[in-house]
Write a protein that holds these residues in place. Structure first.
Motif, mmCIF file in Angstrom:
data_model
loop_
_atom_site.group_PDB
_atom_site.id
_atom_site.type_symbol
_atom_site.label_atom_id
_atom_site.label_comp_id
_atom_site.label_asym_id
_atom_site.label_seq_id
_atom_site.Cartn_x
_atom_site.Cartn_y
_atom_site.Cartn_z
ATOM 1 N N PRO A 18 2.512 -1.468 0.762
ATOM 2 C CA PRO A 18 1.977 -2.757 0.153
ATOM 3 C C PRO A 18 3.251 -3.835 0.040
ATOM 4 C CG PRO A 18 1.009 -1.214 -1.581
ATOM 5 C CD PRO A 18 1.940 -0.613 -0.508
ATOM 6 N N HIS A 19 4.583 -3.010 -0.494
ATOM 7 C CA HIS A 19 5.374 -4.139 -0.683
ATOM 8 C C HIS A 19 6.798 -3.122 -0.125
ATOM 9 C CE1 HIS A 19 2.776 -4.570 -4.105
ATOM 10 N NE2 HIS A 19 2.833 -5.652 -3.905
ATOM 11 N N GLY A 49 6.734 -8.650 -0.747
ATOM 12 C CA GLY A 49 7.161 -8.506 -2.014
ATOM 13 C C GLY A 49 8.015 -9.803 -2.366
ATOM 14 N N ASP A 50 7.702 -10.953 -1.891
ATOM 15 C CA ASP A 50 8.345 -12.375 -2.331
ATOM 16 C C ASP A 50 7.880 -12.838 -3.671
ATOM 17 O OD1 ASP A 50 6.014 -12.586 -0.483
ATOM 18 O OD2 ASP A 50 6.156 -14.918 -0.818
ATOM 19 N N ASN A 51 6.664 -12.336 -4.262
ATOM 20 C CA ASN A 51 6.179 -12.913 -5.462
ATOM 21 C C ASN A 51 6.639 -11.954 -6.529
ATOM 22 O OD1 ASN A 51 5.032 -14.606 -7.479
ATOM 23 N ND2 ASN A 51 3.038 -14.015 -6.811
ATOM 24 N N ASN A 52 7.939 -12.204 -6.872
ATOM 25 C CA ASN A 52 8.656 -11.266 -7.714
ATOM 26 C C ASN A 52 9.755 -11.775 -8.502
ATOM 27 O OD1 ASN A 52 10.878 -8.247 -7.124
ATOM 28 N ND2 ASN A 52 9.241 -8.437 -8.639
ATOM 29 N N GLY A 106 -1.376 -10.869 -3.646
ATOM 30 C CA GLY A 106 -2.626 -11.479 -3.191
ATOM 31 C C GLY A 106 -3.546 -10.792 -2.342
ATOM 32 N N LEU A 107 -3.434 -9.484 -2.306
ATOM 33 C CA LEU A 107 -4.175 -8.671 -1.579
ATOM 34 C C LEU A 107 -5.783 -8.549 -1.774
ATOM 35 C CD1 LEU A 107 -1.788 -5.982 -0.103
ATOM 36 C CD2 LEU A 107 -2.260 -8.261 0.555
ATOM 37 N N THR A 108 -6.027 -8.576 -3.023
ATOM 38 C CA THR A 108 -7.399 -8.604 -3.518
ATOM 39 C C THR A 108 -8.054 -9.756 -2.961
ATOM 40 O OG1 THR A 108 -6.868 -7.473 -5.505
ATOM 41 C CG2 THR A 108 -8.990 -8.422 -5.410
ATOM 42 N N SER A 146 -4.460 -0.721 -4.891
ATOM 43 C CA SER A 146 -5.786 -0.549 -4.670
ATOM 44 C C SER A 146 -6.673 -1.191 -3.551
ATOM 45 C CB SER A 146 -6.570 -0.547 -5.892
ATOM 46 O OG SER A 146 -6.517 -1.695 -6.502
ATOM 47 N N ALA A 147 -6.366 -2.507 -3.549
ATOM 48 C CA ALA A 147 -6.888 -3.514 -2.583
ATOM 49 C C ALA A 147 -6.452 -2.948 -1.097
ATOM 50 C CB ALA A 147 -6.671 -5.001 -2.628
#
Length: 349
Positions: A18-19, A49-52, A106-108, A146-147
């Protein structure tokens, strides 16, 4: 502990992260094992992973973070990922990297919005033709993880391929250190994690503990349709049943032979067992009546399901990223004698 997967030169290993850093934390030893066997290894990074924001604020000494700053941070994490994969190289063999650049955290939304993300994953699976996919588990507490699991299950169904899937947990896994791993491979894994300076700046101790865990993978069975009861209904757990003042909604994804339904419905505050909820997929013109029973969702699907997953999802903005409840599959459910709701209230056409 399950035996680690074994590889040969004929294998093709696809690691879906995911990241950037998830591949090292979850599968750094396994990646080396595959490379040592001569297998082809590709790592697919779903997001950059930019929203960190907190590590970025600390390292860049700034408070305000906009689109330009996030893009710069994402570029930094891509570079760190390349350095990490170089550190995991065995005898000159390095895993390939593929970056999708989807929205971090934002994967969900991507899963529930439309079919584009699943289509991209299915195309990659068809193109690379992996013999094994290492993927996040459904019960990982980070919603992106999980998404992404649900996306990959949909993609495997769409690709019409037989591939062994192994699940890993990063957030919520076992804490015990691994005393049996090969010291050289452990050293490479530690070196790979050192490449992620952006993540170690504020979380070195926590990530160090995760890095020392044994790499554990759950081998999934071949996908098969969920079992329906005598009236054609299915039951999917929704996680913790406790009442909450926060706004929640129910998310339900149903994979069928020629379509995927992405249904959602708002729950009232302090929702409890026994309430009915209408789930809708506006793009497909479908509405389905469901009921919450024993902390699970009971519903008669409007199409014959090849797979089904549901989640009790906290709506709106979040301060804490991690979920208290996560996605569950229809096969996670225990049988229930509770009365089932009537068949869907509306459908296509």
């Amino acid at each position: 502990m399950p035996a680690p997967p074994r590889f040969t030169a004929a294998d093709r290993m696809l690691v879906v992260a995911p990241h950037p850093d998830d591949e090292t934390l979850a599968a750094g030893i396994a990646i080396q094992s595959a490379l040592a066997a001569g297998a082809a290894v590709r790592v697919l990074f779903a997001t950059d992973g930019d929203n960190n924001p907190w590590p970025q604020r600390w390292l860049e000494k700034r408070w305000s973070i906009g689109a330009a700053e996030r893009a710069r941070w994402g570029a930094r994490r891509r570079l760190e990922a390349a350095q990490a994969l170089a550190a995991l190289a065995v005898d000159g063999r390095v895993a390939q990297a593929l970056h999708f650049g989807w929205a971090d955290q934002g994967l969900t939304d991507a899963l529930m919005q439309d079919d584009r993300a699943v289509a991209a994953l299915a195309e990659e699976i068809a193109a690379f033709a992996p013999t094994s996919i290492f993927m996040p588990a459904l019960d990982d507490r980070h919603p992106d993880h999980s998404a992404l699991h649900v996306m990959l299950e949909l993609a495997v169904l769409r690709a019409h391929t037989v591939v062994q899937r192994y699940c890993y947990v990063v957030h919520g896994g076992a804490q015990a250190a691994d005393a049996s791993a090969d010291p050289l491979r452990v050293a490479r894994k530690v070196a790979a994690m050192e490449a992620y300076g952006s993540q170690l700046a504020l979380s070195r101790r926590r990530l160090g503990e995760w890095l020392a865990r044994p790499e554990r993978f759950l081998a999934l069975e071949r996908p098969r349709p969920p079992e329906l009861d005598a009236v054609g209904g299915l039951c999917i757990p929704l996680g913790l049943p406790g009442r909450s003042p926060w706004r929640h909604e129910v998310l339900l994804v149903i994979a069928a032979r020629d379509m995927t339904l992405r249904l959602r419905g708002r729950l009232p505050r302090f929702a409890h067992d026994g309430i009915d909820v209408v789930l809708t997929d506006a793009s497909a013109g479908v509405a389905v009546a469901a009921r919450m029973v024993d902390a699970a969702l009971r519903v008669v699907p409007p199409v014959a399901p090849l797979g089904a997953w549901a989640k009790r999802h906290r709506a709106g903005s979040r301060i804490v990223v991690f979920d208290r409840t996560y996605w569950h599959g229809a096969r996670d459910a225990a049988p229930s004698a509770a009365p089932l709701v009537e068949r869907g209230v509306a459908g296509p056409g």
